[in-house]
Design a protein around this motif. Structure first.
Motif, PDB file in Angstrom:
ATOM      1  N   GLU A 108       0.800  -1.212   0.000  1.00  0.00           N
ATOM      2  CA  GLU A 108       0.000   0.000   0.000  1.00  0.00           C
ATOM      3  C   GLU A 108       0.838   1.270   0.000  1.00  0.00           C
ATOM      4  OE1 GLU A 108      -3.803   1.814   2.432  1.00  0.00           O
ATOM      5  OE2 GLU A 108      -3.241  -0.273   2.700  1.00  0.00           O
ATOM      6  N   SER A 109       2.017   1.232   0.635  1.00  0.00           N
ATOM      7  CA  SER A 109       2.857   2.434   0.672  1.00  0.00           C
ATOM      8  C   SER A 109       3.279   2.844  -0.733  1.00  0.00           C
ATOM      9  CB  SER A 109       4.074   2.214   1.564  1.00  0.00           C
ATOM     10  OG  SER A 109       4.925   1.230   1.002  1.00  0.00           O
ATOM     11  N   VAL A 110       3.544   1.889  -1.603  1.00  0.00           N
ATOM     12  CA  VAL A 110       3.910   2.192  -2.984  1.00  0.00           C
ATOM     13  C   VAL A 110       2.699   2.759  -3.715  1.00  0.00           C
ATOM     14  CG1 VAL A 110       4.664   1.188  -5.169  1.00  0.00           C
ATOM     15  CG2 VAL A 110       5.732   0.456  -3.035  1.00  0.00           C
ATOM     16  N   LEU A 111       1.531   2.211  -3.427  1.00  0.00           N
ATOM     17  CA  LEU A 111       0.304   2.695  -4.047  1.00  0.00           C
ATOM     18  C   LEU A 111       0.037   4.144  -3.643  1.00  0.00           C
ATOM     19  CD1 LEU A 111      -1.986   1.726  -5.873  1.00  0.00           C
ATOM     20  CD2 LEU A 111      -3.247   1.073  -3.824  1.00  0.00           C
ATOM     21  N   GLU A 112       0.287   4.465  -2.385  1.00  0.00           N
ATOM     22  CA  GLU A 112       0.092   5.839  -1.900  1.00  0.00           C
ATOM     23  C   GLU A 112       1.069   6.814  -2.553  1.00  0.00           C
ATOM     24  OE1 GLU A 112       0.436   5.496   2.311  1.00  0.00           O
ATOM     25  OE2 GLU A 112      -1.516   4.532   2.536  1.00  0.00           O
ATOM     26  N   ASP A 113       2.274   6.334  -2.869  1.00  0.00           N
ATOM     27  CA  ASP A 113       3.247   7.189  -3.560  1.00  0.00           C
ATOM     28  C   ASP A 113       2.770   7.536  -4.967  1.00  0.00           C
ATOM     29  OD1 ASP A 113       4.884   7.113  -1.375  1.00  0.00           O
ATOM     30  OD2 ASP A 113       6.220   5.565  -2.179  1.00  0.00           O
ATOM     31  N   GLY A 114       1.925   6.673  -5.532  1.00  0.00           N
ATOM     32  CA  GLY A 114       1.375   6.934  -6.856  1.00  0.00           C
ATOM     33  C   GLY A 114       2.233   6.462  -8.002  1.00  0.00           C
ATOM     34  N   GLU A 115       3.362   5.806  -7.705  1.00  0.00           N
ATOM     35  CA  GLU A 115       4.219   5.309  -8.771  1.00  0.00           C
ATOM     36  C   GLU A 115       5.075   4.148  -8.277  1.00  0.00           C
ATOM     37  OE1 GLU A 115       6.395   8.901  -9.638  1.00  0.00           O
ATOM     38  OE2 GLU A 115       8.098   8.207  -8.464  1.00  0.00           O
ATOM     39  N   VAL A 116       5.476   3.331  -9.222  1.00  0.00           N
ATOM     40  CA  VAL A 116       6.371   2.215  -8.940  1.00  0.00           C
ATOM     41  C   VAL A 116       7.277   2.036 -10.157  1.00  0.00           C
ATOM     42  CG1 VAL A 116       4.802   0.407  -9.807  1.00  0.00           C
ATOM     43  CG2 VAL A 116       6.530  -0.176  -8.124  1.00  0.00           C
ATOM     44  N   VAL A 117       8.510   1.632  -9.900  1.00  0.00           N
ATOM     45  CA  VAL A 117       9.457   1.361 -10.974  1.00  0.00           C
ATOM     46  C   VAL A 117       9.529  -0.149 -11.148  1.00  0.00           C
ATOM     47  CG1 VAL A 117      11.856   1.559 -11.722  1.00  0.00           C
ATOM     48  CG2 VAL A 117      10.781   3.441 -10.481  1.00  0.00           C
ATOM     49  N   CYS A 118       9.355  -0.594 -12.372  1.00  0.00           N
ATOM     50  CA  CYS A 118       9.398  -2.036 -12.666  1.00  0.00           C
ATOM     51  C   CYS A 118      10.809  -2.555 -12.381  1.00  0.00           C
ATOM     52  CB  CYS A 118       9.030  -2.288 -14.121  1.00  0.00           C
ATOM     53  SG  CYS A 118       9.169  -4.024 -14.601  1.00  0.00           S
ATOM     54  N   PRO A 119      10.938  -3.565 -11.520  1.00  0.00           N
ATOM     55  CA  PRO A 119      12.268  -4.098 -11.215  1.00  0.00           C
ATOM     56  C   PRO A 119      12.871  -4.890 -12.374  1.00  0.00           C
ATOM     57  CG  PRO A 119      10.576  -5.364 -10.082  1.00  0.00           C
ATOM     58  CD  PRO A 119       9.877  -4.215 -10.748  1.00  0.00           C
ATOM     59  N   ASN A 120      12.054  -5.250 -13.343  1.00  0.00           N
ATOM     60  CA  ASN A 120      12.544  -6.044 -14.474  1.00  0.00           C
ATOM     61  C   ASN A 120      13.135  -5.183 -15.588  1.00  0.00           C
ATOM     62  OD1 ASN A 120      11.646  -8.593 -13.375  1.00  0.00           O
ATOM     63  ND2 ASN A 120       9.584  -7.874 -13.803  1.00  0.00           N
ATOM     64  N   CYS A 121      12.415  -4.085 -15.929  1.00  0.00           N
ATOM     65  CA  CYS A 121      12.880  -3.293 -17.072  1.00  0.00           C
ATOM     66  C   CYS A 121      13.161  -1.834 -16.723  1.00  0.00           C
ATOM     67  CB  CYS A 121      11.866  -3.362 -18.202  1.00  0.00           C
ATOM     68  SG  CYS A 121      10.291  -2.551 -17.848  1.00  0.00           S
ATOM     69  N   GLY A 122      12.778  -1.387 -15.502  1.00  0.00           N
ATOM     70  CA  GLY A 122      13.041  -0.019 -15.094  1.00  0.00           C
ATOM     71  C   GLY A 122      11.964   0.978 -15.505  1.00  0.00           C
ATOM     72  N   GLU A 123      10.896   0.530 -16.130  1.00  0.00           N
ATOM     73  CA  GLU A 123       9.796   1.396 -16.554  1.00  0.00           C
ATOM     74  C   GLU A 123       9.099   1.981 -15.328  1.00  0.00           C
ATOM     75  OE1 GLU A 123       7.196   3.273 -19.230  1.00  0.00           O
ATOM     76  OE2 GLU A 123       8.973   2.097 -19.703  1.00  0.00           O
ATOM     77  N   LYS A 124       8.796   3.272 -15.372  1.00  0.00           N
ATOM     78  CA  LYS A 124       8.117   3.948 -14.270  1.00  0.00           C
ATOM     79  C   LYS A 124       6.614   3.893 -14.536  1.00  0.00           C
ATOM     80  CE  LYS A 124       7.961   8.395 -11.901  1.00  0.00           C
ATOM     81  NZ  LYS A 124       8.514   9.755 -11.880  1.00  0.00           N
ATOM     82  N   LEU A 125       5.885   3.294 -13.601  1.00  0.00           N
ATOM     83  CA  LEU A 125       4.427   3.178 -13.717  1.00  0.00           C
ATOM     84  C   LEU A 125       3.795   4.118 -12.707  1.00  0.00           C
ATOM     85  CD1 LEU A 125       4.233  -0.719 -13.783  1.00  0.00           C
ATOM     86  CD2 LEU A 125       4.350   0.815 -15.730  1.00  0.00           C
ATOM     87  N   GLU A 126       2.803   4.888 -13.158  1.00  0.00           N
ATOM     88  CA  GLU A 126       2.132   5.829 -12.275  1.00  0.00           C
ATOM     89  C   GLU A 126       0.695   5.389 -12.053  1.00  0.00           C
ATOM     90  OE1 GLU A 126       2.619   9.762 -13.831  1.00  0.00           O
ATOM     91  OE2 GLU A 126       4.799   9.685 -13.644  1.00  0.00           O
ATOM     92  N   LEU A 129      -4.873   7.531  -7.997  1.00  0.00           N
ATOM     93  CA  LEU A 129      -5.717   7.075  -6.894  1.00  0.00           C
ATOM     94  C   LEU A 129      -7.068   7.772  -6.874  1.00  0.00           C
ATOM     95  CD1 LEU A 129      -3.121   6.791  -3.991  1.00  0.00           C
ATOM     96  CD2 LEU A 129      -4.056   4.982  -5.419  1.00  0.00           C
ATOM     97  N   GLU A 130      -7.163   8.965  -7.456  1.00  0.00           N
ATOM     98  CA  GLU A 130      -8.426   9.682  -7.457  1.00  0.00           C
ATOM     99  C   GLU A 130      -9.484   8.919  -8.232  1.00  0.00           C
ATOM    100  OE1 GLU A 130      -7.883  13.705  -8.734  1.00  0.00           O
ATOM    101  OE2 GLU A 130      -6.290  14.060  -7.268  1.00  0.00           O
TER     102      GLU A 130
END
Length: 143
Positions: A108-126, A129-130
């Motif tokens: 959930e903490s990553v979800l609250e940040d609103g983004e995650v970086v794919c550990p496989n390819c480095g792609e930034k996913l946003e 939440l609204e």
């Protein structure tokens, strides 16, 4: 032919030659053959001890492997991300990376940040939440 057998052969040859142990040459050859026999026996004992140590090491290695399997589980890939690592009290979320199509797990903490970086390819996913909050409100109104 092993070393002990070769020394026994030399000893037999010396006896067949009927060396005179009273002469200097006879004494020397007899002493050399006796030393060779002692060396061959000692070497044989060392080889037996080394083989025994090797077998003991194999047994310890097998036991250690059993302990590792008990502690870490069998056939686990060290690089694989386990859902159990997140803890039982935390919610777990998953998404698929649009670039490499690998599943990404996060809390959930990553979800609250609103983004995650794919550990496989480095792609930034946003994440937006609204839109999720609006969907929950709409779903609640239908009830």
């Amino acid at each position: 032919m092993e070393i002990t057998e070769k020394v026994a052969y030399l000893k037999g040859l010396a006896e067949g030659m009927e060396l005179d142990a009273g002469k200097k040459e006879g004494k020397l050859l007899t002493a050399i053959i006796d030393v060779l026999e002692d060396i061959a026996l000692e070497l044989s004992d060392i080889q037996d001890a080394q083989e025994e140590l090797g077998e003991g090491l194999d047994a310890v290695s097998d036991d250690l492997e059993d302990v590792e399997d008990l502690l870490y589980g069998e056939d686990e890939d060290e690089d694989e991300y386990e859902l159990d690592d997140l803890g039982e009290d935390e919610d777990c979320y998953a998404t698929t990376c649009p670039t490499c199509e690998e599943t990404i797990y996060f809390d959930e903490s990553v979800l609250e940040d609103g983004e995650v970086v794919c550990p496989n390819c480095g792609e930034k996913l946003e994440f937006d939440l609204e839109s999720l909050d609006e969907d929950e409100v709409e779903d609640g109104e239908d009830d």
